[in-house]
Design a protein around this motif. Structure first.
Motif, PDB file in Angstrom:
ATOM      1  N   ARG A   1      -6.298   6.098  -6.638  1.00  0.00           N
ATOM      2  CA  ARG A   1      -5.775   7.395  -7.084  1.00  0.00           C
ATOM      3  C   ARG A   1      -6.910   8.402  -7.249  1.00  0.00           C
ATOM      4  O   ARG A   1      -6.805   9.556  -6.841  1.00  0.00           O
ATOM      5  N   THR A   2      -7.996   7.937  -7.828  1.00  0.00           N
ATOM      6  CA  THR A   2      -9.135   8.835  -8.028  1.00  0.00           C
ATOM      7  C   THR A   2      -9.679   9.317  -6.693  1.00  0.00           C
ATOM      8  O   THR A   2      -9.938  10.491  -6.480  1.00  0.00           O
ATOM      9  N   LEU A   3      -9.803   8.369  -5.788  1.00  0.00           N
ATOM     10  CA  LEU A   3     -10.400   8.675  -4.485  1.00  0.00           C
ATOM     11  C   LEU A   3      -9.608   9.743  -3.764  1.00  0.00           C
ATOM     12  O   LEU A   3     -10.147  10.751  -3.294  1.00  0.00           O
ATOM     13  N   LEU A   4      -8.281   9.532  -3.681  1.00  0.00           N
ATOM     14  CA  LEU A   4      -7.480  10.479  -2.920  1.00  0.00           C
ATOM     15  C   LEU A   4      -7.344  11.823  -3.610  1.00  0.00           C
ATOM     16  O   LEU A   4      -7.148  12.847  -2.973  1.00  0.00           O
ATOM     17  N   GLU A   5      -7.479  11.787  -4.933  1.00  0.00           N
ATOM     18  CA  GLU A   5      -7.361  13.050  -5.654  1.00  0.00           C
ATOM     19  C   GLU A   5      -8.635  13.872  -5.510  1.00  0.00           C
ATOM     20  O   GLU A   5      -8.580  15.075  -5.284  1.00  0.00           O
ATOM     21  N   ALA A   6      -9.742  13.214  -5.602  1.00  0.00           N
ATOM     22  CA  ALA A   6     -10.984  13.970  -5.765  1.00  0.00           C
ATOM     23  C   ALA A   6     -11.753  14.194  -4.480  1.00  0.00           C
ATOM     24  O   ALA A   6     -12.522  15.138  -4.389  1.00  0.00           O
ATOM     25  N   PHE A   7     -11.544  13.344  -3.497  1.00  0.00           N
ATOM     26  CA  PHE A   7     -12.439  13.424  -2.343  1.00  0.00           C
ATOM     27  C   PHE A   7     -11.694  13.656  -1.045  1.00  0.00           C
ATOM     28  O   PHE A   7     -10.539  13.264  -0.888  1.00  0.00           O
ATOM     29  N   SER A   8     -12.397  14.255  -0.131  1.00  0.00           N
ATOM     30  CA  SER A   8     -11.852  14.397   1.219  1.00  0.00           C
ATOM     31  C   SER A   8     -12.203  13.118   1.979  1.00  0.00           C
ATOM     32  O   SER A   8     -13.101  12.372   1.576  1.00  0.00           O
ATOM     33  N   PRO A   9     -11.508  12.855   3.061  1.00  0.00           N
ATOM     34  CA  PRO A   9     -11.847  11.659   3.844  1.00  0.00           C
ATOM     35  C   PRO A   9     -13.317  11.636   4.263  1.00  0.00           C
ATOM     36  O   PRO A   9     -13.972  10.594   4.239  1.00  0.00           O
ATOM     37  N   THR A  10     -13.838  12.809   4.602  1.00  0.00           N
ATOM     38  CA  THR A  10     -15.247  12.868   5.013  1.00  0.00           C
ATOM     39  C   THR A  10     -16.158  12.455   3.857  1.00  0.00           C
ATOM     40  O   THR A  10     -17.124  11.717   4.047  1.00  0.00           O
ATOM     41  N   GLU A  11     -15.810  12.950   2.682  1.00  0.00           N
ATOM     42  CA  GLU A  11     -16.617  12.573   1.523  1.00  0.00           C
ATOM     43  C   GLU A  11     -16.500  11.079   1.254  1.00  0.00           C
ATOM     44  O   GLU A  11     -17.476  10.415   0.913  1.00  0.00           O
ATOM     45  N   PHE A  12     -15.295  10.556   1.460  1.00  0.00           N
ATOM     46  CA  PHE A  12     -15.123   9.124   1.246  1.00  0.00           C
ATOM     47  C   PHE A  12     -16.057   8.334   2.152  1.00  0.00           C
ATOM     48  O   PHE A  12     -16.665   7.344   1.739  1.00  0.00           O
ATOM     49  N   LEU A  13     -16.185   8.783   3.391  1.00  0.00           N
ATOM     50  CA  LEU A  13     -17.026   8.027   4.326  1.00  0.00           C
ATOM     51  C   LEU A  13     -18.476   7.972   3.847  1.00  0.00           C
ATOM     52  O   LEU A  13     -19.168   6.985   4.022  1.00  0.00           O
ATOM     53  N   THR A  14     -18.890   9.063   3.241  1.00  0.00           N
ATOM     54  CA  THR A  14     -20.234   9.074   2.664  1.00  0.00           C
ATOM     55  C   THR A  14     -20.343   8.023   1.557  1.00  0.00           C
ATOM     56  O   THR A  14     -21.312   7.270   1.473  1.00  0.00           O
ATOM     57  N   ILE A  15     -19.302   7.981   0.740  1.00  0.00           N
ATOM     58  CA  ILE A  15     -19.303   7.004  -0.351  1.00  0.00           C
ATOM     59  C   ILE A  15     -19.256   5.585   0.215  1.00  0.00           C
ATOM     60  O   ILE A  15     -19.946   4.681  -0.251  1.00  0.00           O
TER      61      ILE A  15
ATOM     62  N   CYS B   1       0.840  -1.200   0.000  1.00  0.00           N
ATOM     63  CA  CYS B   1       0.000   0.000   0.000  1.00  0.00           C
ATOM     64  C   CYS B   1       0.872   1.246   0.000  1.00  0.00           C
ATOM     65  O   CYS B   1       1.925   1.278   0.622  1.00  0.00           O
ATOM     66  N   PRO B   2       0.397   2.290  -0.669  1.00  0.00           N
ATOM     67  CA  PRO B   2       1.157   3.547  -0.630  1.00  0.00           C
ATOM     68  C   PRO B   2       0.986   4.196   0.744  1.00  0.00           C
ATOM     69  O   PRO B   2      -0.037   3.981   1.403  1.00  0.00           O
ATOM     70  N   PRO B   3       1.970   4.980   1.181  1.00  0.00           N
ATOM     71  CA  PRO B   3       1.787   5.676   2.454  1.00  0.00           C
ATOM     72  C   PRO B   3       0.697   6.727   2.313  1.00  0.00           C
ATOM     73  O   PRO B   3       0.436   7.210   1.210  1.00  0.00           O
ATOM     74  N   ALA B   4       0.020   7.051   3.393  1.00  0.00           N
ATOM     75  CA  ALA B   4      -1.042   8.057   3.338  1.00  0.00           C
ATOM     76  C   ALA B   4      -0.921   8.939   4.559  1.00  0.00           C
ATOM     77  O   ALA B   4      -0.360   8.546   5.562  1.00  0.00           O
ATOM     78  N   ASP B   5      -1.453  10.155   4.430  1.00  0.00           N
ATOM     79  CA  ASP B   5      -1.344  11.107   5.539  1.00  0.00           C
ATOM     80  C   ASP B   5      -2.634  11.188   6.333  1.00  0.00           C
ATOM     81  O   ASP B   5      -3.715  10.980   5.803  1.00  0.00           O
ATOM     82  N   GLY B   6      -2.478  11.555   7.570  1.00  0.00           N
ATOM     83  CA  GLY B   6      -3.606  11.954   8.420  1.00  0.00           C
ATOM     84  C   GLY B   6      -4.721  10.942   8.440  1.00  0.00           C
ATOM     85  O   GLY B   6      -4.509   9.745   8.608  1.00  0.00           O
TER      86      GLY B   6
END
Lengths: 1234, 294
Positions: free
Chosen positions: B226-240, B116-121
């Motif tokens: 890649r799409t997810l991290l580029e386009a969405f905030s973590p909060t938005e991801f949770l909605t998805i 997995c790639p490293p991720a922040d926060g």
């Protein structure tokens, strides 16, 4: 329907129940209007979490909704309950059901009046697409874009027309959600599909429409109100431009924006009125516009409810919008019109939310520990909190709406600044500090900003420090001491318990004013060095002897473990200043370190204050040559840096070296001698023993004068006129006859050299010895105020003066009445120090002339032996001390005395472990023989046996033998000592000996790197003093810096409270740093609860507070009692997140290497390895888990301390004995090489 | 970051044994283990050897091994594999699930580890959910609809068809994925108290075996990530994430540690990615622990 008058409605509504289907601030606000003019019954909905909240106090009745926190949204249930209760009308407030257009319909069906618009107009205006269409039809400008949801090709076509940047907005979104910005054509396609996917996931509706993205705009909105008869009134604008992510933070009316003209206001009001009228709307509504920097308006939306910021409109007009809204819903004719409703004030509202702006406005919940709301003219507050309220995490973070209003914008701003200063909320973080910064910002005050204001000025707006006022912080410290019964910061362990008898309150009685107004001190700080030295010589020629007072340093260092505080210095310093002393020794030695270790004071700040409260007399400090104010040689650049700071606050700098290696003093001589104000006082470290005789000390004096002459670039004779020679008999061993002989010889050889005699009382011969010193020619002697004199420090001033005057026929220049007055004051102080800081063993010990243990070390070393269970060996240790001092020759002055003691302790305990007391006696017998017989007379057996004497010695002793501390005063000891201490490596040891000063080889410190480390650690720029403290004693400096940040200046607490705290019901009067008086009263101190915490309830200046103090381990497993890892402590290993600990790899006592896996946490199935941050030894393991064995996982909280390591050097790997110093290479107990 | 087009991904054979970790793979070996492997290898044609590849995103076919997690870690440490590189094996002797539980499998199933790639926060904290979501999306695109049981069990038709284990050590984050392709362990073979029965994942293209399925999954997941991290905030991801989440509104038994047990209703996902539960009207966020349907 016929229009009713307001009075008719009042009559109709009086005494009837009206429900507010809401909570918190809006519920309370609306209940207020219900109960004022209408005199109706205010009913409020409340879930279990809310049913006792402060907001409910405004309601007559509650409609209880039960435990489900979301019950405010269950409109059907609320309406049914309302109907059962006979509610006549429902106000929806804001949020929750207020924008649900089924609400009015449902109310209507239930026969209840809905205080708001009808369903139809509400639905139309509430729908963004519909309202946009309507606006275009009636000529209200809207943001260019698509009238309704579009496809990608349509979006592209529209973008081409209106130009990029554009926004894609979710049809189902709102309140700032579901907006995506697109800056160029190339991004459109992918942005569209993503936005659509997210819109579907978020709002269940993938449809998007396009709008022009306006980059620099103001948010301007208009409050409107309309009755059921077509009467509409539009109020002046509210400017809500200060926003964060479309969430309003500050609202203002009228707009302070210089570009907002009356013409624009008129134009926008017209649009608002048109919209309201076009749909036949009644009740309150807000029409919102964006206005670009050229003043072009664009309608964005209409809100069909009461808004959070309605209060500023009420303040501008002096009206009650909610009252009017209620009346209208009951059929009243609108009372507002152009003739009777005129704006006359400016108003501003800030939203005080329980959020931490510095942490991206993250909401926080918890107990409000104190609450002081602002007031006074021009202030309005609508809050839903109070002290003691546990702010719930479930609902929004709004805590209060703070409004100020005045007749100008400037007045309104100044009012708000004042109100925010007054507003105090503790326990949770709020936006108050952030708003204070906003109010200070010049762009804000000038009204020149746009909706990006917060984002663009983030750094400045967030750069406040969130610190409570000092009285509150100090009171918390008192609560902690009171809960425990002892003060943990004094570092004396649990020296008393809460139930122990206390000494009582410290209530100082001032001495009668006996000051001699005509008394003129002979020597003052206003004089320069040469003038002072000349005065001392002149006086000595007239048989006048001067006194240096050591009450606040050496005496209390020796007898009270240095715990004498600045607080007490402040009391006696001013009178000490008037006693006619040559100098006051008030700093240096261990005092400097203990200021940080136990007194939680910055020592140089302390020195600075001394010169304010005792400005006249010279201040004297003691420096340990190469070690300066620490315990090991310091690099030259650090010596200079510290030296410069010392010279800022002290006048006389006494400097000694325990080896009398004069070169070790040179860097300090360089700093001090180049000033014509400061006096350098190099001191002879003195023992009284064979070889340490008069010729020896004359030689050392010669070396000192040579060194000073070379530093000053003058002759030795001139140098002897420019310094004071100190005679430092630290152990108190030189008898009168020796001092007489030595000083006579010094006077004969250097007639112009000023001599300052210093000794301790330990042998009991203080007074006659000082008398002899004075008689022989000493100019100054060290004494202290009577009530502080004990056994190990200096002798008493008045008795010494009496002896000098009456027995020796000399004179003094003391103001003895002032000394008596000082003594009276000090008498009231000393009992506290005697009770809590006295040495364990006390009393005169004439045997010090044999064993040489100086001052306070007499007790502390022997106490150490006792605590380690070796009291029965103490007589042998003292005998060993006496013997070894004849073999390895140096002076029993810090750090030499510690080395001698450790060597004796280790030799005797080592022998005892080998063969009991019999072996100890044999060892001492060998020692006797070694000291009695000449080298040639030893038998082979005796030569072999003497190698046992230092076999157990430690690295400090070995380093001393190697010359690492400097040149030994009488040369290196015989080779057999090396054979004994170094074993087979003794020849190499002898080879590597040096007589050079350690300073020559010590590299300079990288000060810039150290400074940035400290700054990073503190999260701010360290002050120059903090930096020097840190370089000298890093750990304790940080402890003190943190203490002062947490609690403030503890010297503002009286002596009894510092040691004993307060009892229940007691009152404390104290002053904060600014000199402001405060009162604290403890109302209750609980028993420890299950978590081992004591709750202290108290008030500070009539504000009630409580503080939990953990006094013992929890008995239950409650999470609140968790011990948290200190993020600044590298030895603390905390949990990286909330999760389950499932494997712990280490046990107490294990040695771990940096980077080794210590434990593993499972969180959401992600298994996180936690590694040792440093190499070390496991000291504590707080939670254990071994899931594979027992299938038990242990929940852990983020930051919870799980493992505590200790320094790797802390113990011997073989026998686990603690090692006293990092540079030990062998274990002193078992000899294991480390 | 997200704009760049991923380079082509290759299959490679781990030609030499990794001491103690894996046997060398041969084209014949895995093929012999299961007909699906044989079919895949035949479809792939000539597979080059790993050789001196450095820092690649390739799929490494290794021989029978203790666990692909250990093989992948070694390859990361040696600088062979980069983020989105992966290891797949036909057979594991010590396959592991969460908390060192045994992962039961047979040849023919997907047994793989993804670097997995490293991720922040917050993205770092949410990784288990992100992987769960992306694999569910990818599987759904390749076969029957798959939902995520918080945090990242993959369910289809109420049965667990795949499982994910994330191990974070120092700077190396690995996700182990097992997909029951040809075989699912019977209920009696599962540990006592298991949450849900195992089931098989059936790809739409019935001919596809573990190697090709894995190749398709990795491609989907990388693009999705890649799409997810580029386009969405973590909060938005949770909605998805909620849109793919299993068991919403369902009553479950919650087990926290060994002693804490209570019933609650699954409400959704909290802002930090925890499971939002309604425990008798009180909101509870579960970050660790397990839930079993009641």
């Amino acid at each position: 329907m016929r229009a009713k008058s307001f009075e008719q409605v009042l009559e109709e509504v009086k005494g009837k129940p009206i429900l507010v289907a809401n909570r918190g601030i809006p519920a309370r606000r609306i209940c207020r209007s219900i109960t004022e003019m209408f005199q109706a019954v205010a009913v409020m909905t409340a879930t279990d979490v809310d049913k006792t909240s402060p907001a409910t106090t405004g309601a007559h009745e509650l409609l209880l909704l039960g435990e489900d926190p979301r019950a405010y949204l269950d409109l059907d249930r609320i309406i049914k309950m309302a109907k059962d209760r006979g509610i006549v009308a429902i106000h929806p407030g804001w949020g929750f059901g207020s924008e649900d257009d089924s609400f009015p319909k449902k109310c209507e069906e239930a026969g209840i009046i809905f205080i708001g618009p009808n369903q139809g107009p509400m639905r139309l205006l509430g729908n963004k697409v519909a309202v946009r269409k309507l606006a275009e039809e009636i000529g209200v400008p809207v943001v260019p874009g698509s009238p309704e949801a579009v496809s990608i090709p349509e979006a592209r076509k529209i973008a081409k027309e209106i130009g990029f940047p554009i926004m894609l907005k979710a049809e189902g979104g709102g309140g700032g959600r579901g907006i995506y910005e697109v800056y160029e054509d190339a991004q459109l396609e992918s942005a569209f599909s993503k936005a659509s996917a997210l819109a579907k996931a978020s709002f269940g509706n993938p449809r998007l429409y396009v709008e022009k993205l306006l980059t620099s705009v103001r948010h301007i909105e208009f409050q409107t109100i309309a009755d059921k008869y077509g009467n509409v009134y539009v109020f002046d604008e509210r400017d809500c431009t200060v926003q964060r992510n479309h969430q309003k933070l500050v609202e203002i009316t009228p707009s302070p924006w210089p570009k907002f003209t009356p013409e624009l206001r008129k134009e926008l009001k017209g649009y608002a009125e048109k919209l309201i009228k076009a749909v036949g709307y009644h009740s309150l509504a807000t029409v919102e516009f964006l206005v670009d920097k050229d003043g072009r308006p664009y309608l964005i939306e209409v809100n069909t409810r009461l808004q959070v910021e309605h209060g500023i409109t009420e303040c501008r007009y002096g009206i009650d919008l909610v009252e009017e809204q209620i009346a209208i819903s009951f059929g009243s004719k609108l009372r507002f019109g152009e003739q009777n409703t005129k704006p006359y004030l400016h108003a501003m509202q800030v939203r005080v939310n329980c959020e931490d702006p510095q942490d991206n406005f993250s909401p926080n919940a918890g107990l409000i520990t104190s609450y002081v709301s602002p007031g006074g003219q021009g202030v309005r507050i609508d809050s839903c909190i109070c002290a003691g309220y546990r702010f719930p995490s479930r609902y929004d973070s709004a805590a209060a709406l703070l409004i100020t209003y005045g007749n100008s914008w400037d007045k309104t701003v100044m009012l708000m600044r004042r109100a925010l200063r007054e507003y105090k909320i503790s326990g949770v973080k709020t936006t108050i500090n952030f708003h204070r910064e906003v109010m200070k910002h010049p762009d804000f005050v000038a009204g020149e900003y746009d909706t990006n204001f917060v984002r663009l000025h983030k750094d400045g707006l967030m750069s406040y420090t969130d610190q409570e006022p000092e009285p509150v912080r100090l009171a918390r410290l008192v609560a902690e001491i009171s809960a425990r019964g002892y003060n943990p910061y004094v570092s004396l362990g649990e020296y008393r318990g809460r139930a122990d008898k206390r000494l009582g309150r410290f209530q100082l009685v001032k001495a009668p004013d006996t000051a001699d107004a005509t008394f003129e001190p002979r020597i003052t700080r206003a004089m320069k060095r040469d003038a002072i030295l000349d005065a001392l010589r002149e006086d000595r020629a007239k048989d006048i002897i001067h006194f240096c007072d050591t009450t606040t340093r050496d005496i209390t260092q020796s007898n009270s473990g240095n715990r004498f505080r600045l607080a007490e210095d402040r009391i006696i310093g001013p009178s000490l200043d008037k006693c006619g002393f040559f100098s006051l020794e008030n700093g240096g030695g261990a005092h400097f370190h203990v200021a940080m270790l136990a007194n939680m004071t910055y020592p140089f700040t302390e020195a600075k204050e001394w010169n304010q409260f005792a400005p006249g007399t010279l201040k004297q400090i003691l420096i340990r040559s190469t070690n300066v104010l620490g315990y090991k040689p310091q690099p030259k650049n650090l010596m200079r840096l510290t030296g410069e700071m010392i010279c800022e606050h002290y006048d006389v700098i006494r400097c000694f070296d325990f080896l009398n290696h004069v070169e070790n003093m040179r860097p300090f001589a360089e700093v001090v001698l180049h000033s014509d104000k400061h006096i350098f006082e190099p001191a002879l470290s003195m023992s009284w023993a064979k070889g340490f005789d008069v010729p020896h000390y004359l030689e050392v004096t010669d070396a000192i004068l040579n060194m000073c002459a070379s530093v000053m670039g003058v002759s030795k004779k001139k140098a002897s006129r420019s310094i004071i020679l100190g005679l430092k008999d630290m152990a108190g061993v030189c008898p009168p006859r020796f001092m007489r002989e030595l000083i006579s010889a010094l006077v004969a050889k250097y007639p112009e050299l000023v001599i300052h005699s210093h000794r301790h009382y330990t042998d009991g011969l203080f007074v006659p010895t000082m008398g002899a010193a004075a008689k022989a020619g000493a100019h100054i002697v060290d004494t202290a105020i009577g009530s502080s004199v004990r056994w190990y420090g200096q002798g008493e001033v008045l008795s010494t003066a009496a002896y000098i005057e009456d027995e020796m026929g000399l004179k003094t220049l003391l103001d003895k009445d002032m000394i008596r007055a000082t003594n009276f004051t000090l008498k009231q102080i000393m009992p506290y120090y005697d009770k809590y800081c006295s040495p364990y063993f006390q009393g005169i010990d004439h045997d010090v002339v044999r064993h040489g243990m100086p001052g306070g070390a007499t007790s502390s070393s022997q106490e150490g032996a006792m605590k380690q269970g070796y009291i029965h060996l103490l007589p042998y240790m003292l005998k060993f001390l006496a013997g070894t001092r004849k073999i390895v020759r140096y002076h029993d002055v810090t750090p030499g005395s510690q080395i001698t003691w450790n060597t004796s302790f280790l030799a005797v305990t080592g022998a005892y472990k080998r063969g009991g007391e019999r072996e100890v006696r044999r060892l001492l017998n060998v020692l006797d023989i070694v000291n009695l017989a000449p080298e040639g007379e030893f038998t082979d057996n005796e030569r072999e046996a003497r190698l046992d004497l230092y076999r157990d010695s430690n690295d400090a002793f070995r380093n001393l033998l190697l010359g690492k501390y400097g040149k030994l005063p009488l040369g290196f000891p015989p080779d057999w000592v090396y054979q004994s201490a170094f074993g087979t490596e003794w020849k190499a040891a002898v080879e590597s000996r040096t007589e050079a000063s350690p300073l020559e080889t010590l590299p300079d410190m990288d000060l810039a790197a150290e400074e940035s480390t400290l700054d990073a650690r503190l999260g701010r720029k360290a002050t120059p003093e903090e930096f020097v403290l840190y370089l000298n004693h890093p750990g304790d400096a940080l402890k003190t810096i943190e203490f002062v940040e947490t609690y403030g200046d503890a010297n503002n607490l009286p002596l009894d409270v510092w040691f004993e705290g307060l009892e229940r019901g007691e009152t404390l009067l104290f002053q904060s740093r600014a000199g402001k008086p405060h009162v604290m009263r403890i109302t209750d101190i609980s028993e420890p609860d299950e978590q081992g915490c004591i709750t202290v309830r108290y008030s500070v200046d009539s504000e009630t507070m409580s503080h939990k103090v953990k006094v013992r381990d929890a008995v239950g497993g409650d999470r609140e009692a968790l011990e948290m890892a200190d993020p600044k402590n590298v030895y603390h290993i905390g949990s990286p997140s909330n999760g389950d600990l499932w494997v712990m790899h280490v046990r107490v006592g294990d040695t771990v290497k940096k980077g080794e896996e210590i434990l593993n946490i499972s969180i959401m199935k992600q298994e996180k390895s936690v590694y040792a941050p440093v190499s070390g030894v496991v000291k504590r393991v707080l939670k254990n888990a071994n899931y594979q064995e027992d299938k038990i996982m242990v929940p852990v909280k983020e930051g919870e301390l799980l493992v505590e390591l200790g320094p790797a050097q802390a113990g011997c790997p073989t026998c686990k004995a603690p090692l006293a110093s990092e540079d030990f290479r062998f274990c002193p107990v078992c000899g294991q090489k480390i | 970051m997200g704009g760049e087009v991923p380079m082509t991904r290759h299959f490679r054979i781990l030609d030499s044994a990794l001491d103690g970790l894996a046997q060398p793979a041969t084209l014949a070996g895995p093929g012999a283990a299961h007909p699906l492997w044989a079919a895949d290898l035949e479809a792939l044609g000539a597979v080059p050897e790993l050789g001196a590849a450095r820092h690649c995103r390739d799929i490494v076919l290794c021989g029978p091994c203790a666990s692909t997690m250990d093989v992948a870690r070694r390859l990361v440490e040696e600088g062979v594999l980069a983020p989105f590189g992966s290891v797949i094996t036909p057979e594991q002797t010590a396959g592991r699930g969460q908390l060192r539980r045994a992962w039961l499998s047979r040849p023919g199933n997907v047994l793989a580890t993804l670097v997995c790639p490293p991720a922040d926060g917050l993205w770092n904290d949410l990784r288990p959910l992100v992987l769960g979501y992306l694999f569910a999306e990818a599987l759904s695109a390749l076969g029957q609809a798959v939902q995520v049981k918080w945090p990242n069990d993959l369910l289809s038709g109420g049965r667990k068809v795949a499982g994910i284990l994330v191990e974070e050590r120092k700077d190396c984050v690995l996700a182990g994925i097992g997909v029951n392709l040809g075989w699912a362990p019977p209920a009696e073979a599962l540990r006592e108290g298991h949450c849900v029965d195992a089931g098989e994942f059936v790809p739409s293209d019935g001919a596809v075996g573990p190697v090709r399925l894995w190749g398709a999954l990795v491609n989907h997941v990388e693009t999705g990530y890649r799409t997810l991290l580029e386009a969405f905030s973590p909060t938005e991801f949770l909605t998805i994430f909620r849109s793919r989440m299993a068991w919403q509104g369902r009553r479950v038994l919650v087990r926290e540690g060994e002693s804490v047990r209570y019933e609650a209703v699954v409400r959704g996902i909290s802002a930090e990615g925890g499971l939002l539960l309604d425990r008798a009207g009180r909101e509870v966020v579960l970050l660790a622990g397990d839930v079993i349907p009641v």
